[in-house]
Design a protein around this motif. Structure first.
Motif, PDB file in Angstrom:
ATOM      1  N   PRO A 398       0.796  -1.225   0.000  1.00  0.00           N
ATOM      2  CA  PRO A 398       0.000   0.000   0.000  1.00  0.00           C
ATOM      3  C   PRO A 398       0.829   1.276   0.000  1.00  0.00           C
ATOM      4  CG  PRO A 398      -0.074  -1.064   2.153  1.00  0.00           C
ATOM      5  CD  PRO A 398       0.587  -2.031   1.220  1.00  0.00           C
ATOM      6  N   ASP A 399       2.107   1.182   0.372  1.00  0.00           N
ATOM      7  CA  ASP A 399       2.949   2.383   0.427  1.00  0.00           C
ATOM      8  C   ASP A 399       3.753   2.604  -0.846  1.00  0.00           C
ATOM      9  OD1 ASP A 399       2.097   2.860   3.049  1.00  0.00           O
ATOM     10  OD2 ASP A 399       3.651   1.571   3.875  1.00  0.00           O
ATOM     11  N   ARG A 400       3.551   1.757  -1.850  1.00  0.00           N
ATOM     12  CA  ARG A 400       4.299   1.899  -3.097  1.00  0.00           C
ATOM     13  C   ARG A 400       3.361   2.303  -4.232  1.00  0.00           C
ATOM     14  NH1 ARG A 400       8.258  -3.158  -4.093  1.00  0.00           N
ATOM     15  NH2 ARG A 400       8.825  -1.753  -5.812  1.00  0.00           N
ATOM     16  N   PRO A 401       3.809   3.181  -5.142  1.00  0.00           N
ATOM     17  CA  PRO A 401       2.967   3.529  -6.295  1.00  0.00           C
ATOM     18  C   PRO A 401       2.937   2.379  -7.298  1.00  0.00           C
ATOM     19  CG  PRO A 401       5.096   4.636  -6.450  1.00  0.00           C
ATOM     20  CD  PRO A 401       5.077   3.934  -5.117  1.00  0.00           C
ATOM     21  N   VAL A 402       1.748   2.030  -7.751  1.00  0.00           N
ATOM     22  CA  VAL A 402       1.577   0.977  -8.741  1.00  0.00           C
ATOM     23  C   VAL A 402       1.186   1.625 -10.064  1.00  0.00           C
ATOM     24  CG1 VAL A 402       0.303  -1.108  -9.380  1.00  0.00           C
ATOM     25  CG2 VAL A 402       0.907  -0.695  -6.985  1.00  0.00           C
ATOM     26  N   ILE A 403       1.923   1.285 -11.113  1.00  0.00           N
ATOM     27  CA  ILE A 403       1.686   1.845 -12.442  1.00  0.00           C
ATOM     28  C   ILE A 403       1.278   0.695 -13.356  1.00  0.00           C
ATOM     29  CG2 ILE A 403       2.613   3.268 -14.304  1.00  0.00           C
ATOM     30  CD1 ILE A 403       2.721   4.590 -11.515  1.00  0.00           C
ATOM     31  N   ASN A 404       0.036   0.706 -13.798  1.00  0.00           N
ATOM     32  CA  ASN A 404      -0.469  -0.316 -14.714  1.00  0.00           C
ATOM     33  C   ASN A 404      -0.438   0.243 -16.131  1.00  0.00           C
ATOM     34  OD1 ASN A 404      -3.786  -1.719 -15.302  1.00  0.00           O
ATOM     35  ND2 ASN A 404      -1.815  -2.449 -16.014  1.00  0.00           N
ATOM     36  N   ASN A 427      -3.660   2.837  -4.570  1.00  0.00           N
ATOM     37  CA  ASN A 427      -2.824   3.788  -5.306  1.00  0.00           C
ATOM     38  C   ASN A 427      -2.330   3.165  -6.614  1.00  0.00           C
ATOM     39  OD1 ASN A 427      -2.966   5.863  -3.338  1.00  0.00           O
ATOM     40  ND2 ASN A 427      -1.457   4.763  -2.097  1.00  0.00           N
ATOM     41  N   VAL A 428      -3.226   3.127  -7.599  1.00  0.00           N
ATOM     42  CA  VAL A 428      -2.917   2.558  -8.906  1.00  0.00           C
ATOM     43  C   VAL A 428      -3.169   3.618  -9.971  1.00  0.00           C
ATOM     44  CG1 VAL A 428      -3.406   0.747 -10.590  1.00  0.00           C
ATOM     45  CG2 VAL A 428      -3.601   0.252  -8.135  1.00  0.00           C
ATOM     46  N   THR A 429      -2.154   3.894 -10.770  1.00  0.00           N
ATOM     47  CA  THR A 429      -2.330   4.742 -11.952  1.00  0.00           C
ATOM     48  C   THR A 429      -2.326   3.837 -13.173  1.00  0.00           C
ATOM     49  OG1 THR A 429      -1.243   6.649 -10.936  1.00  0.00           O
ATOM     50  CG2 THR A 429      -1.387   6.616 -13.343  1.00  0.00           C
ATOM     51  N   THR A 430      -3.439   3.807 -13.884  1.00  0.00           N
ATOM     52  CA  THR A 430      -3.566   2.976 -15.081  1.00  0.00           C
ATOM     53  C   THR A 430      -3.447   3.857 -16.305  1.00  0.00           C
ATOM     54  OG1 THR A 430      -5.035   1.432 -13.930  1.00  0.00           O
ATOM     55  CG2 THR A 430      -5.039   1.359 -16.333  1.00  0.00           C
ATOM     56  N   VAL A 431      -2.446   3.570 -17.139  1.00  0.00           N
ATOM     57  CA  VAL A 431      -2.300   4.245 -18.419  1.00  0.00           C
ATOM     58  C   VAL A 431      -2.775   3.269 -19.489  1.00  0.00           C
ATOM     59  CG1 VAL A 431      -0.735   5.375 -20.036  1.00  0.00           C
ATOM     60  CG2 VAL A 431      -0.345   5.581 -17.562  1.00  0.00           C
ATOM     61  N   VAL A 432      -3.920   3.563 -20.082  1.00  0.00           N
ATOM     62  CA  VAL A 432      -4.487   2.698 -21.122  1.00  0.00           C
ATOM     63  C   VAL A 432      -3.958   3.171 -22.476  1.00  0.00           C
ATOM     64  CG1 VAL A 432      -6.575   1.859 -22.231  1.00  0.00           C
ATOM     65  CG2 VAL A 432      -6.559   2.281 -19.757  1.00  0.00           C
ATOM     66  N   LEU A 433      -3.245   2.293 -23.164  1.00  0.00           N
ATOM     67  CA  LEU A 433      -2.713   2.615 -24.489  1.00  0.00           C
ATOM     68  C   LEU A 433      -3.800   2.308 -25.510  1.00  0.00           C
ATOM     69  CD1 LEU A 433       0.045   3.741 -24.082  1.00  0.00           C
ATOM     70  CD2 LEU A 433      -0.196   1.782 -22.567  1.00  0.00           C
ATOM     71  N   SER A 434      -4.452   3.360 -25.963  1.00  0.00           N
ATOM     72  CA  SER A 434      -5.649   3.205 -26.777  1.00  0.00           C
ATOM     73  C   SER A 434      -5.308   3.375 -28.250  1.00  0.00           C
ATOM     74  CB  SER A 434      -6.700   4.232 -26.339  1.00  0.00           C
ATOM     75  OG  SER A 434      -7.903   4.039 -27.035  1.00  0.00           O
ATOM     76  N   ASN A 435      -5.125   2.238 -28.933  1.00  0.00           N
ATOM     77  CA  ASN A 435      -4.939   2.292 -30.389  1.00  0.00           C
ATOM     78  C   ASN A 435      -6.134   1.690 -31.128  1.00  0.00           C
ATOM     79  OD1 ASN A 435      -4.575  -0.502 -30.132  1.00  0.00           O
ATOM     80  ND2 ASN A 435      -2.350  -0.373 -30.261  1.00  0.00           N
ATOM     81  N   VAL A 505      -7.048   6.861 -13.961  1.00  0.00           N
ATOM     82  CA  VAL A 505      -6.929   6.299 -15.302  1.00  0.00           C
ATOM     83  C   VAL A 505      -6.574   7.413 -16.274  1.00  0.00           C
ATOM     84  CG1 VAL A 505      -8.202   5.289 -17.246  1.00  0.00           C
ATOM     85  CG2 VAL A 505      -8.454   4.316 -14.960  1.00  0.00           C
ATOM     86  N   ILE A 506      -5.577   7.147 -17.105  1.00  0.00           N
ATOM     87  CA  ILE A 506      -5.212   8.056 -18.194  1.00  0.00           C
ATOM     88  C   ILE A 506      -5.346   7.275 -19.497  1.00  0.00           C
ATOM     89  CG2 ILE A 506      -3.421   9.499 -19.218  1.00  0.00           C
ATOM     90  CD1 ILE A 506      -2.099   9.581 -16.404  1.00  0.00           C
TER      91      ILE A 506
END
Length: 514
Positions: A398-404, A427-435, A505-506
């Protein structure tokens, strides 16, 4: 104490204190028993593939099993894809699957199925036939999971609700087997032969301790180091030895292993092609190359590498990756430049859960010199892994940033994981690669020699008409969502996401490579 209460108490006493679940009627006494064992944290997933993938991501980062709770055979079937990934990762999971009451099974009720046959495809399985034996079965399931396997405990409803359950003591936790001195010496002889040699690292062989020992060996002997294509968990970044992964395409592996005469397996399998292709080899070991097994995945891989390093590289230090970040790019996002944004801004001690697929081919290079981080990958190739695994990793750390980093097509398999992230404030940042495409399948359409590239074939690989809207989807799940079309926008939104707690989400709009 009923059977369910004894089961949960046994799990908690053995160190299994998180249960990801999607229960049904047959599991209601397990659900009720959660309140009697407050140490067990229950986390709801809206789809069984989220439940099993989250348990996988949790165990990879916590180095101990999580439990799941699934509803009968259909629930297990829905979760099998990510249990397959866990099996390939050698991730320990205690998989609790409810079943009809023992006396009810004879009536072939609508949800009746062969749960043992299904669970046997991914690992160990046992049906608990009595309340008295349930806790002991659970203790054995934990021990199996601690050895790196999926252990499925099938729980009939009446065994769960019947009184008379007694918690069972934990079994001895399995330890990694020591590699014999004879095997170590045989590999030393190979390294001293003067022949071109590769050490292929897998399982915990891609953790820092093992990487440091392998780097010492490489520096002293000149052997090449590779990690398996999709490592379970790889520690990398500044201050850690940098090791290239074997390529996904068979042609890449063939190039990487050109003129190699020996392959030493340290927790990895001998390389094979992911699929069969007309006229191409399945076994990727070069002709005339010998394969030597130093350590199996369950062995003490780091100790075996250290034993070799102490012989061939006693006074040699590992070569560590220097701190280096790419410059922030500008302009429209491309498959080549979005990874530089991540490399430039990756936070300290991050966990990357990578299911970016074709859009992420350049990611390893862009993040090689970023601050030290872990990478979890799609070990079994069954897509829909990234969002659930990121969920589990965030619960474990829980103390670490998670990047999906997440491909759009794969995201749709298990997008409901975002709801769990919002509910648990992860604490999850999801970057969706939308092609808007199954881009990998466009490539495979060509590689398998299929002649049709007509409109009907291509339409089955297209994700437009209508376009997916991940910003709206995220907001519907309770997660803030934004969209980036340029490198500047992605950088701004990524920074913003890291500055605030909770999930984000980005949607990154990138063109397809294929």
């Amino acid at each position: 104490m009923n059977g369910a209460q004894a089961l949960i108490r046994t799990l908690v006493d053995a160190g299994v204190n998180v249960c990801f679940g999607n229960p049904g009627t047959s599991e209601m006494h397990f659900v009720a028993a959660l309140d009697s064992v407050p140490e067990m944290r229950g986390i709801l997933g809206l789809y069984e593939g989220v439940v099993t993938g989250a348990a996988d991501g949790y165990a990879r980062m916590a180095d101990k099993p999580a439990a799941t709770l699934l509803h009968l055979g259909p629930g297990l079937a829905n979760g099998l894809a990510n249990l397959h990934n866990a099996r390939r990762a050698r991730t320990g999971i205690v998989n609790v699957v409810g079943d009809h009451a023992t006396y009810h099974k004879q009536y072939d009720a609508p949800l009746e199925s062969d749960i043992e046959a299904l669970s046997g495809t991914v690992g160990w399985s046992r049906t608990s036939t009595s309340t008295e034996s349930l806790a002991a079965d659970a203790a054995e399931a934990v021990a199996i999971a601690q050895s790196g396997q999926v252990a499925t405990l099938i729980l009939p409803a009446d065994v769960s609700w019947t009184e008379g359950g007694v918690p069972s003591a934990s079994l001895a936790q399995p330890v990694r087997a020591t590699v014999s001195e004879n095997v170590v010496q045989a590999v030393v002889d190979v390294l001293r032969s003067g022949e071109s040699t590769v050490i292929l690292l897998g399982n915990v062989g891609t953790r820092e301790r093992a990487l440091r020992a392998a780097s010492r060996i490489s520096q002293a002997t000149g052997v090449k180091l590779f990690a398996e294509t999709f490592p379970t968990r790889m520690e990398r970044g500044a201050g850690v030895p940098a090791v290239e992964r074997l390529g996904y395409l068979a042609e890449q592996v063939t190039y990487q292993l050109t003129d190699v005469r020996n392959i030493v397996l340290a927790g990895a399998k001998s390389p094979v092609s992911f699929f069969a292709y007309p006229g191409k080899a399945s076994d990727l070991v070069p002709d005339g190359c010998k394969v030597h097994a130093l350590a199996e995945p369950g062995d003490d891989i780091a100790a075996a590498l250290e034993a070799i390093a102490d012989i061939v590289a006693a006074d040699v230090e590992p070569l560590l990756q220097e701190a280096r970040r790419p410059s922030l790019p500008t302009g429209d996002l491309t498959p080549q430049n979005w990874v530089d944004v991540i490399g430039a801004l990756l936070p300290e001690n991050a966990i990357i859960v990578d299911e970016s697929n074709t859009s992420g081919l350049l990611l390893p290079m862009a993040t090689a010199g970023a601050p030290k981080h872990d990478v979890l990958t799609l070990t079994g190739g069954s897509i829909g892994y990234g969002m659930p695994a990121a969920t589990g990793a965030a619960v474990a750390c829980p103390d670490r940033p998670v990047i999906n980093l997440q491909a759009d097509g794969s995201a749709m398999y298990t997008a409901s994981a975002l709801w769990t992230q919002a509910r648990e404030e992860l604490n999850v940042t999801t970057v969706v690669l939308s092609n808007r495409s199954y881009a990998i399948l466009k490539l495979e359409l060509q590689r398998v020699g299929a002649e049709s590239t007509g409109p009907k074939a291509l339409d089955l690989l297209d994700l437009s008409r209508p376009d997916l809207d991940f910003v709206a989807l995220a907001k519907a799940m309770g997660v803030p969502g934004t969209r980036a079309g340029t490198a500047e926008e992605l950088a701004e939104q990524f920074r913003e996401a890291q500055s605030k707690p909770g999930p984000h989400v980005i949607e990154a709009m990138v063109p397809t490579l294929f």
